[in-house]
Design a protein around this motif. Structure first.
Motif, short mmCIF file in Angstrom:
data_model
loop_
_atom_site.label_atom_id
_atom_site.label_comp_id
_atom_site.label_asym_id
_atom_site.label_seq_id
_atom_site.Cartn_x
_atom_site.Cartn_y
_atom_site.Cartn_z
N THR A 126 -0.51 4.52 4.88
CA THR A 126 -1.32 3.29 4.74
C THR A 126 -2.44 3.38 5.78
N PHE A 154 5.92 -8.08 0.56
CA PHE A 154 6.04 -6.84 -0.36
C PHE A 154 7.37 -6.99 -0.76
N ILE A 179 10.86 -1.62 2.68
CA ILE A 179 9.18 -2.14 2.29
C ILE A 179 8.79 -3.20 3.28
N TYR A 182 6.04 -2.38 6.12
CA TYR A 182 4.82 -2.51 5.68
C TYR A 182 3.98 -3.79 6.29
N LYS A 232 9.62 -9.88 -7.71
CA LYS A 232 8.36 -9.26 -7.57
C LYS A 232 7.41 -10.25 -6.89
N THR A 235 2.36 -9.06 -3.16
CA THR A 235 2.10 -7.88 -2.37
C THR A 235 0.80 -7.73 -2.06
N SER A 250 -3.70 -6.93 -4.24
CA SER A 250 -2.25 -6.31 -4.65
C SER A 250 -2.07 -4.80 -4.52
N ARG A 251 -0.65 -4.88 -3.99
CA ARG A 251 -0.20 -3.66 -3.29
C ARG A 251 -1.02 -3.34 -2.15
N HIS A 253 -0.72 -1.86 0.35
CA HIS A 253 -0.35 -0.97 1.12
C HIS A 253 -0.72 0.40 0.46
N GLU A 254 -1.18 0.41 -0.62
CA GLU A 254 -1.69 1.32 -1.43
C GLU A 254 -3.41 1.31 -1.44
N THR A 256 -6.41 0.18 -2.51
CA THR A 256 -6.89 -1.36 -3.17
C THR A 256 -8.09 -1.82 -2.91
#
Length: 322
Positions: A126, A154, A179, A182, A232, A235, A250-251, A253-254, A256
């Motif tokens: 990240t 997360f 997770i 993160y 879920k 995130t 959203s997400r 850590h990816e 985005t």
């Protein structure tokens, strides 16, 4: 000077496959060898990703003179042992997060790498993503004042199976290490080490945490963090500053997008990342090796140790022992 870095991968699960795919987008780098305890699996992965060599024994990859750096993508509990072995064989190491099971293990890994002047880095991908570098630069600029609070979560729903890695204590299972790292990384990279930590958790029958709720208290800020295998979650991350709110979508850590809300106006920035994102940390490590570095200029050993210490402190709060 060497112009191309030969990568090896130990542990061939989902993350390793993503990393291997990302390496095709990195200049001056190629996947040279892979290793699994299941040689048939290693052969399949090597063919899928055009690696030159497949090994059924980890040490064979470590001994391969053509391998410059090894990416360790095994379950958490093997990171310490395998990193030490790779370093002893003179190989640079990129070790998946969490770097180790505790700070003591991390200290041993770093001490050996330093004594041999060999590159070692935690694969906290990240940190190297464009949106995260933009976030760090934006906050560092001071344009929106100081951080007052942040929230990050997360969570995903994982069907309980005591034999799976996520729920296996001997493999370092649990939401915190897998997770929860993160949201903790987010708080640490933006606010540093907290003055106080509060945390509570719910546990699976195997003794690992199914979910963890954390509060990090600072002199003039607070971070609310959450990880879960029970549901879920959005995130996302939301940082409230004196003059703005910054949202990592959203997400977070990816790869985005980021929105900044200030003075009644909201602007969103997309970063148009067309890969899975692992290429950015791989490119950084490749560049560090080409420059002859033994430590990352963006994610230092000391920062890894701080993060491991925070994970240790949260585990102490919730009563999780491995």
């Amino acid at each position: 000077m060497k112009k191309e870095i030969n990568w090896g991968i130990i542990g061939l699960g989902k993350i390793a496959n993503k990393f291997a795919t990302a390496l095709t987008h990195v200049e001056n780098a190629r996947l040279y060898a892979v290793a699994s305890r299941n040689r048939d699996k290693a052969v399949d992965i090597s063919e899928e990703h055009n690696a030159k060599v497949a090994y059924g024994v980890y040490e064979q990859l470590m001994k391969d003179e053509n391998v410059d750096v090894i990416y360790i993508a095994t379950p958490h509990s093997f990171h310490h042992k395998l990193s030490l072995e790779c370093i002893k064989h003179g190989k640079a190491v990129l070790c998946e997060k969490p770097f180790a099971m505790n700070r003591k293990e991390a200290e041993e890994m770093i001490a050996l790498a330093r004594s041999k002047d060999i590159f070692l880095m935690e694969a906290l991908w990240t940190m190297f993503l464009p949106h995260y570098q933009f976030l760090l630069d934006t906050i560092k600029s001071g344009a929106y004042g100081k951080i007052r609070s942040l929230k990050a979560d997360f969570g995903f729903e994982a069907e309980f199976d005591r034999d799976k890695r996520l729920f296996n204590k001997s493999l370092g299972g649990g939401s915190l290490l897998d997770i929860g790292i993160y949201p903790i990384f987010l708080a640490y990279s933006l606010l540093g080490k907290p003055e106080k930590i509060e945390a509570i958790a719910k546990f699976a029958e195997t003794g690992v945490d199914m979910e963890c709720e954390m509060k990090f208290m600072y002199d003039d800020a607070q971070a609310s963090l959450h990880s879960s295998f029970k549901e879920k979650t959005p995130t996302i991350a939301e940082i409230t500053l004196e003059k703005a709110v910054i949202k990592l979508h959203s997400r977070f850590h990816e790869p985005t997008s980021i929105s900044i809300i200030s003075e009644g106006n909201e602007t969103t920035k997309d970063f148009n990342v067309e890969t899975n994102g692992y290429n950015f940390e791989a490119a950084h490590v490749t560049q560090m090796l080409l420059e002859g570095k033994s430590e990352s200029s963006k994610w230092s050993h000391d920062e890894t140790l701080d993060l491991m210490e925070l994970l240790d402190n949260v585990r102490r709060e919730i009563g999780l022992k491995y």
